[in-house]
Design an enzyme around this catalytic site. Sequence first.
Site, PDB file in Angstrom:
ATOM      1  N   CYS A 286       0.812  -1.223   0.000  1.00  0.00           N
ATOM      2  CA  CYS A 286       0.000   0.000   0.000  1.00  0.00           C
ATOM      3  C   CYS A 286       0.846   1.275   0.000  1.00  0.00           C
ATOM      4  CB  CYS A 286      -0.939  -0.003   1.205  1.00  0.00           C
ATOM      5  SG  CYS A 286      -2.186  -1.293   1.095  1.00  0.00           S
TER       6      CYS A 286
HETATM    7  N1  LIG Z   1      -2.363  -5.987   1.488  1.00  0.00           N
HETATM    8  C1  LIG Z   1      -2.854  -4.913   2.080  1.00  0.00           C
HETATM    9  O1  LIG Z   1      -2.486  -4.581   3.212  1.00  0.00           O
HETATM   10  C2  LIG Z   1      -3.906  -4.070   1.413  1.00  0.00           C
HETATM   11  C3  LIG Z   1      -4.720  -3.242   2.201  1.00  0.00           C
HETATM   12  C4  LIG Z   1      -5.670  -2.459   1.575  1.00  0.00           C
HETATM   13  C5  LIG Z   1      -5.796  -2.488   0.198  1.00  0.00           C
HETATM   14  N2  LIG Z   1      -4.999  -3.292  -0.548  1.00  0.00           N
HETATM   15  C6  LIG Z   1      -5.186  -3.313  -1.997  1.00  0.00           C
HETATM   16  O2  LIG Z   1      -5.901  -4.505  -2.316  1.00  0.00           O
HETATM   17  C7  LIG Z   1      -5.482  -4.999  -3.586  1.00  0.00           C
HETATM   18  C8  LIG Z   1      -5.051  -6.452  -3.451  1.00  0.00           C
HETATM   19  O3  LIG Z   1      -3.925  -6.510  -2.620  1.00  0.00           O
HETATM   20  P1  LIG Z   1      -3.412  -7.852  -1.962  1.00  0.00           P
HETATM   21  O4  LIG Z   1      -2.441  -7.456  -0.916  1.00  0.00           O
HETATM   22  O5  LIG Z   1      -4.542  -8.727  -1.566  1.00  0.00           O
HETATM   23  O6  LIG Z   1      -2.660  -8.525  -3.201  1.00  0.00           O
HETATM   24  P2  LIG Z   1      -2.128 -10.027  -3.255  1.00  0.00           P
HETATM   25  O7  LIG Z   1      -1.026 -10.025  -4.239  1.00  0.00           O
HETATM   26  O8  LIG Z   1      -1.889 -10.552  -1.880  1.00  0.00           O
HETATM   27  O9  LIG Z   1      -3.361 -10.850  -3.823  1.00  0.00           O
HETATM   28  C9  LIG Z   1      -3.896 -10.694  -5.080  1.00  0.00           C
HETATM   29  C10 LIG Z   1      -4.328 -12.063  -5.587  1.00  0.00           C
HETATM   30  O10 LIG Z   1      -4.964 -11.861  -6.845  1.00  0.00           O
HETATM   31  C11 LIG Z   1      -4.594 -12.931  -7.697  1.00  0.00           C
HETATM   32  N3  LIG Z   1      -4.840 -12.490  -9.076  1.00  0.00           N
HETATM   33  C12 LIG Z   1      -4.110 -11.665  -9.836  1.00  0.00           C
HETATM   34  N4  LIG Z   1      -4.708 -11.487 -11.037  1.00  0.00           N
HETATM   35  C13 LIG Z   1      -5.846 -12.219 -11.013  1.00  0.00           C
HETATM   36  C14 LIG Z   1      -6.871 -12.433 -11.948  1.00  0.00           C
HETATM   37  N5  LIG Z   1      -6.870 -11.887 -13.165  1.00  0.00           N
HETATM   38  N6  LIG Z   1      -7.884 -13.266 -11.600  1.00  0.00           N
HETATM   39  C15 LIG Z   1      -7.904 -13.865 -10.399  1.00  0.00           C
HETATM   40  N7  LIG Z   1      -6.945 -13.676  -9.457  1.00  0.00           N
HETATM   41  C16 LIG Z   1      -5.940 -12.862  -9.766  1.00  0.00           C
HETATM   42  C17 LIG Z   1      -3.125 -13.167  -7.360  1.00  0.00           C
HETATM   43  O11 LIG Z   1      -2.701 -14.444  -7.782  1.00  0.00           O
HETATM   44  C18 LIG Z   1      -3.146 -13.000  -5.845  1.00  0.00           C
HETATM   45  O12 LIG Z   1      -3.384 -14.229  -5.173  1.00  0.00           O
HETATM   46  C19 LIG Z   1      -4.380  -4.061  -4.062  1.00  0.00           C
HETATM   47  O13 LIG Z   1      -4.931  -3.087  -4.899  1.00  0.00           O
HETATM   48  C20 LIG Z   1      -3.907  -3.413  -2.779  1.00  0.00           C
HETATM   49  O14 LIG Z   1      -3.369  -2.130  -3.002  1.00  0.00           O
HETATM   50  C21 LIG Z   1      -4.075  -4.102   0.027  1.00  0.00           C
END
Ligand SMILES: NC(=O)c1ccc[n+]([C@@H]2O[C@H](COP(=O)([O-])OP(=O)(O)OC[C@H]3O[C@@H](n4cnc5c(N)ncnc54)[C@H](O)[C@@H]3O)[C@@H](O)[C@H]2O)c1
Length: 442
Positions: A286
Amino acid sequence: MTNNPSLNSVTAPGIPAARTGEPTFRYDVAVVGLGYVGLPTALALHKAGKSVLGLEISCRRLDDIRAGRADLLPSDNDRLAGALDDEHAFQMTTDTARLAEAATVLVCVPTPIDHHLLPDLKPLAAACVDVVAHTVSGQTLILTSTTYVGCTRDFLVEPLRRRGLEAGSDIFVVFAPERIDPGVADHAQADCPRVVGGVTEQCVAHATELLAACAGYVHPVSSVEAAEMTKLYENTFRAVNISLANEFADISRGLGVDIVEVIAAAATKPYGFMPFHPGPGVGGHCIPCDPHYLLWQLRADRVHAPLIETAMERVASRPGNVVRRCGEVLSTTGTMLAGAKVLVLGVAYKPDVADVRESPALEIIDRLRAAGATVSYADPHIDLIDTADGELTADPAPEATEWDLVLVHTLHRGADIAWLERAPVVLDATFRLHDLKHRHVL
Ligand SMILES: NC(=O)c1ccc[n+]([C@@H]2O[C@H](COP(=O)([O-])OP(=O)(O)OC[C@H]3O[C@@H](n4cnc5c(N)ncnc54)[C@H](O)[C@@H]3O)[C@@H](O)[C@H]2O)c1
C-alpha cells in the site's frame, strides 16, 4: 439474502426485487483474487452467511489455501477451515467463466508498482477484461483494488458500455477501497467503515447490501472518483507522515533527543496530532505503492505535487539511509561494512506477517552485500527471500553466531531477543529496544 445459493437473486434493501426474467445466481458473491485482501474478505462474507465463489488465477495460491498455508490471522484460519468444509456455499476456482454465477463480483487483485516506481496496471487490467467478458445483466461489480482516479470508468464502466451493458441500469458498478490491515487483529475488517462511490445511487445501494455484511458501516460518496481519491488520500497521508516521523527521528538523534519520548509526549495532545512512528522504511502493498498511482496520473497532466513527491522520494531513499547508518555504527567499533558479519533480524515489512512485498529489508540486504558485508537474516515467518544475488534462506539459530552488527528491522510478537544482550553492536530500526545494552538507534 439467504445462505441457500439456489434462492439468491440480485436484491438489496430498498431496491425492487428482481423483475421476472432477471437472472438468479448460484452465489451471492465472487471474489476475484484470493490474496492478502481477497481471502479474508471471502471468508468474512462466508461467515456472514453469503455464498462465495473465489476466483484465483494462481493454482499454487489455491493449493496453499487448501493446505492451510495462507498467511492468515488465527481467527481467519478457523474461518477457512469452516469454509473448506462448506462446499455448498464456498468454492474456489480458476475458471473465469464462472463469474457469471455470482450476483456480485468483487475485484481484489494486486496493483503494484514496477522497478521504476510506475504503476503496474497489468494484473488489474487483465482481471477487469475477464470480469467484463463474463458480466451478465443484473450483476453488481465492486472494484476494491487501490488505483488511479478514473480507473473504474476506464476498466469497467466504458468496456461494459461497449458490450451494451449500461452501469446504473443493466449492471451496477462501484469503487469501494479496501482498508484491511492484514495480520492486525485489532483493526478487524468487520469494525472498519467502508467508503463506496457508485456510478449511480442505485449502484451504491446494490453494493451496500453486500459490503455491509463485512464492514462496520458503509459511507457513501457521490462518485466512483471520490471513492478512488479517498483511498489515495488515506495512504498518501500515511506516506507523508511516516516520512516526517523518520525526518524527526534523524533530527532528534542529531540533537540528542529521544524521538520515542517526543512522539509519546506530542500524542498527549487531544486534538490536531496523530502519532506516526519512525522505522527502516515502509513496505507492503500500500504505502510505498499507492501514492505513485496518483503521481503517475498527475504527471500526464503536467501537475506537480511537490509535497507528495518529496515524501515518496524519502520513502524510496530510506533503505539506503539505513545502510549508511549501519556503516556509521560499525565504525564506532573500528569496523567497516566491507567484511563485516551482519544479521538482519526480521525481514517482513511489518510485525506478525509473512509478507516481504516492498519490504525495506530486501533492499537493505542487497545494499549491505554490495558494500562488502556478509549478510544473513532471521525471521520466524519467512524461510526464504530473493536477493540480487539469488535466494537466501533464514538462519534458524542467529543466537549461535557472533555478529559484528545486528540490524533489528522487524520485531514479531513473541520473538526471543534476550540473546541480543550479548551482541556487541545492535542498530535498532524499530525504536522499541529501549533497554538494550549495546543499542544504537537508527
Ligand atoms: N495488502 C494490504 O495490506 C492491502 C490493504 C488495503 C488495500 N490493498 C489493496 O488490495 C489490492 C489487493 O492486494 P493484496 O495485498 O490482496 O494482493 P495479493 O497479491 O496478496 O493478492 C492478489 C491475488 O490476486 C490474484 N490475481 C491476480 N490477477 C488475477 C486475476 N486476473 N484473476 C484472479 N486472481 C488474480 C493473485 O494471484 C493474488 O493471489 C491491491 O490493490 C492493494 O493495493 C491491500
